[in-house]
Design a protein around this motif. Structure first.
Motif, PDB file in Angstrom:
ATOM      1  N   UNK A  86       0.835  -1.212   0.000  1.00  0.00           N
ATOM      2  CA  UNK A  86       0.000   0.000   0.000  1.00  0.00           C
ATOM      3  C   UNK A  86       0.865   1.255   0.000  1.00  0.00           C
ATOM      4  N   UNK A  87       2.001   1.216   0.698  1.00  0.00           N
ATOM      5  CA  UNK A  87       2.918   2.361   0.685  1.00  0.00           C
ATOM      6  C   UNK A  87       3.423   2.610  -0.725  1.00  0.00           C
ATOM      7  N   UNK A  88       3.736   1.509  -1.424  1.00  0.00           N
ATOM      8  CA  UNK A  88       4.230   1.623  -2.788  1.00  0.00           C
ATOM      9  C   UNK A  88       3.177   2.276  -3.694  1.00  0.00           C
ATOM     10  N   UNK A  89       1.911   1.890  -3.513  1.00  0.00           N
ATOM     11  CA  UNK A  89       0.826   2.485  -4.320  1.00  0.00           C
ATOM     12  C   UNK A  89       0.665   3.963  -4.010  1.00  0.00           C
ATOM     13  N   UNK A  90       0.753   4.323  -2.742  1.00  0.00           N
ATOM     14  CA  UNK A  90       0.611   5.727  -2.347  1.00  0.00           C
ATOM     15  C   UNK A  90       1.714   6.580  -2.963  1.00  0.00           C
ATOM     16  N   UNK A  91       2.950   6.065  -2.923  1.00  0.00           N
ATOM     17  CA  UNK A  91       4.082   6.808  -3.499  1.00  0.00           C
ATOM     18  C   UNK A  91       3.929   6.924  -5.017  1.00  0.00           C
ATOM     19  N   UNK A  92       3.542   5.846  -5.673  1.00  0.00           N
ATOM     20  CA  UNK A  92       3.383   5.843  -7.138  1.00  0.00           C
ATOM     21  C   UNK A  92       2.317   6.858  -7.564  1.00  0.00           C
TER      22      UNK A  92
END
Length: 463
Positions: A47-53
């Motif tokens: 989820x962190x990766x999606x937020x950053x992307x």
């Protein structure tokens, strides 16, 4: 990141709603940063990766979001990709301390802790929050077991932020490792001059005095910890331990009882209460608390050992065996259980079971002389002479100059007709400690009657 604040909570809800519906909603860069940080701290990396992307799609120039992207690459051990982002950011923002911190993180994960320390020391001059950086430097020194420098940096962290109790624990850990207990007390007293109601510091003072066996001083420290926080369970537990050492079992029980009222019962408190009741001769209450202890935590070996030893002390070996069998069924690789299993069966004259217990004890790495000797004597009783010889030969590797081993090997070899080997071990045993030659009389009377054996023993006793 604290999402209890209304604005943050709304951002998180909107973001998770967006992921479910595939609708694209707008967030400002700070909202994305808070969301990404929350997921990283919660361990929700996907989820962190999606937020950053998504954040970088809407705010491609955000330095903080790019730093989060680098941090995620480091987490995944994609160091080259992280390094590329950090190098670009350093060119744009040469005074951004987070770039140095993340670069240090890369070196730390590659076990180049000295390079990590060098970069973190540069970050110190740039940051508005030096406490965190000192903490990181301290941890890097811990990795290379430089406890002196680790201690210094954790102290610097506390100079900036005296509420950082993890740093305080780490300072004391370094003092303990360096065996600087008096110095630790001096430091804690200095810390308490500025923070007189810091229950953690008082607790640590108590532990230092306890280690030095200065029990009255330890007691005073724990009292101050409790004055500072009357719900501090750890202080009551430690105070109970001190009172036990002083033989004040009823007072110890009072402190353990308080912990049961403050939170769910701990197996440690129940065990200590059982021990206190045992000392006070209250068998029924001791047993009740030992049983509650093993019910609360079936994996606590001290609980099973306490209840087994309770029955052993009262010569109720059948009950002791019942409980040690239960313990072994839960953890069959616990050497302390097998030692007791062996001794109890030995006492009950269940020789095959006792032999198994001693064998398992040895297999699990307990090489005490008593274990080797007891197993050898039982194998002898079972008529397993070859196995007894093998067992004692292995014992000699650990106790090459032990007369008790030598005389047993002498007796076994003579008994098997290996007179040359028997003579060798008999002479060796007599040379090591002739008094133990009584072993031949007790365990091998038919060997003791042999003319050669009698003559060798008499000849040595006349020297």
């Amino acid at each position: 990141m604290d999402f209890s604040q209304e604005g943050n909570s709304v951002s998180l809800t909107r973001f998770e709603s967006m992921l479910k519906t595939n609708d694209v909603l707008f967030f400002d860069a700070e909202e994305f940063e808070n969301i990404a940080n929350y997921y990283i701290e919660s361990g929700k990396i996907a989820l962190a990766r999606k937020a950053v992307k998504l954040g970088l799609e809407q705010h491609p120039t955000s330095s903080n979001l790019r730093l989060f992207k680098a941090e995620l690459f480091i987490f995944e051990n994609k160091f080259e990709k992280a390094e590329q982002i950090l190098t670009e950011l350093h060119e744009l923002e040469p005074h951004n301390e987070e770039v140095f911190i993340q670069k240090a993180n890369i070196y730390s994960k590659q076990d180049d802790h000295k390079k990590a320390i060098y970069l973190l020391e540069q970050a110190i001059d740039l940051t508005n929050d030096p406490a965190d950086v000192y903490n990181l430097i301290g941890m890097e020194y811990l990795f290379i077991e430089d406890f002196q420098n680790a201690k210094v940096n954790f102290m610097k962290c506390l100079e900036v932020d005296d509420q950082d109790y993890s740093a305080l624990y780490n300072v004391i850990y370094c003092f303990d490792f360096l065996e600087q207990h008096t110095e630790a007390i001096d430091y804690l007293n200095m810390f308490l001059n500025n923070n007189p109601y810091c229950e953690v510091a008082w607790h640590q003072v108590g532990k230092q005095y306890f280690g030095l066996k200065e029990y009255e001083k330890a007691l005073s420290a724990y009292d101050f910890a409790i004055i500072s926080d009357d719900r501090f369970v750890g202080a009551y537990l430690e105070k109970g331990k001190v009172l036990e050492k002083l033989g004040r079992y009823n007072e110890a029980l009072e402190n353990y009882q308080i912990t049961l009222e403050l939170e769910d019962p701990t197996s440690f408190a129940l065990l200590r209460m059982g021990k206190c009741y045992d000392k006070l001769g209250s068998d029924e209450l001791a047993l009740k608390h030992f049983e509650r202890c093993v019910h609360e935590d079936p994996l606590l070996d001290n609980g099973w050992i306490a209840i087994t030893d309770f029955y052993k002390k009262r010569l109720n070996f059948q009950k002791a065996l019942y409980y040690i069998n239960k313990a072994i069924n839960i953890d069959s690789d616990n050497v302390l259980y097998w030692k007791r299993y062996a001794k109890i069966n030995h006492r009950l004259k269940f020789y095959e079971e006792a032999e198994e217990g001693y064998r398992r004890t040895l297999e699990l790495g307990n090489y005490e002389l008593e274990t080797w000797l007891n197993r050898a004597d039982i194998l002898l009783q079972l008529g397993e002479h070859n196995a007894a010889v093998i067992n004692l030969t292995q014992a000699m590797e650990f106790y090459p100059e032990n007369a008790e081993v030598a005389f047993r090997l002498a007796g076994l070899n003579y008994a098997q007709g290996s007179d040359i080997q028997g003579r060798y071990f008999l002479k060796n045993g007599l040379k090591l400690d002739a008094e133990f030659s009584i072993i031949i009389d007790e365990l091998f009377p038919y060997v003791a009657a042999k003319k050669e054996v009698r003559e060798l023993i008499e000849k040595h006793s006349n020297l």
